[in-house]
Write a protein that holds these residues in place. Structure first.
Motif, PDB file in Angstrom:
ATOM      1  N   GLN A   5       0.818 -16.601  21.662  1.00  8.93           N
ATOM      2  CA  GLN A   5       1.728 -16.839  22.947  1.00  8.93           C
ATOM      3  C   GLN A   5       2.026 -18.038  22.943  1.00  8.93           C
ATOM      4  O   GLN A   5       1.400 -19.086  23.120  1.00  8.93           O
ATOM      5  CB  GLN A   5       0.822 -16.085  24.134  1.00  8.93           C
ATOM      6  N   GLU A   6       3.331 -17.815  23.799  1.00 13.36           N
ATOM      7  CA  GLU A   6       3.821 -19.362  23.948  1.00 13.36           C
ATOM      8  C   GLU A   6       3.392 -19.603  25.216  1.00 13.36           C
ATOM      9  O   GLU A   6       3.454 -18.869  26.378  1.00 13.36           O
ATOM     10  CB  GLU A   6       5.359 -19.178  23.991  1.00 13.36           C
ATOM     11  N   LYS A  38      -3.000 -11.160  15.342  1.00 18.31           N
ATOM     12  CA  LYS A  38      -2.460 -11.273  16.706  1.00 18.31           C
ATOM     13  C   LYS A  38      -1.389 -12.380  16.852  1.00 18.31           C
ATOM     14  O   LYS A  38      -1.767 -13.485  16.355  1.00 18.31           O
ATOM     15  CB  LYS A  38      -3.555 -11.735  17.625  1.00 18.31           C
ATOM     16  N   LYS A  39      -0.502 -11.735  17.374  1.00 18.87           N
ATOM     17  CA  LYS A  39       0.738 -12.759  17.526  1.00 18.87           C
ATOM     18  C   LYS A  39       0.404 -13.865  18.659  1.00 18.87           C
ATOM     19  O   LYS A  39      -0.089 -13.760  19.920  1.00 18.87           O
ATOM     20  CB  LYS A  39       1.836 -12.151  18.132  1.00 18.87           C
TER      21      LYS A  39
END
Length: 54
Positions: free
Chosen positions: A5-6, A2-3
């Motif tokens: 999140q900012e 999973k990427k």
């Protein structure tokens, strides 16, 4: 995988009856607001004398 999140946020302040983002104000206005808030918090501490300087 999973990427990540900012996390982003904006500081909003109320001036009179207007609500504005802090980032939209000039640098001088942002500094003045920060100084006022710092003064208020420090002056609320017991046994602390806050001296304003220019």
């Amino acid at each position: 995988m999973k990427k990540a999140q900012e996390i982003t946020y904006s500081n909003w302040i109320r001036i009179g009856d207007k609500t504005v983002r802090l980032e939209e104000l000039s640098k001088e206005e942002r500094i003045e607001i920060a100084n006022r808030l710092t003064y208020r918090f420090l002056s609320a501490l017991p046994n602390v004398k806050v001296v304003e300087s220019n």
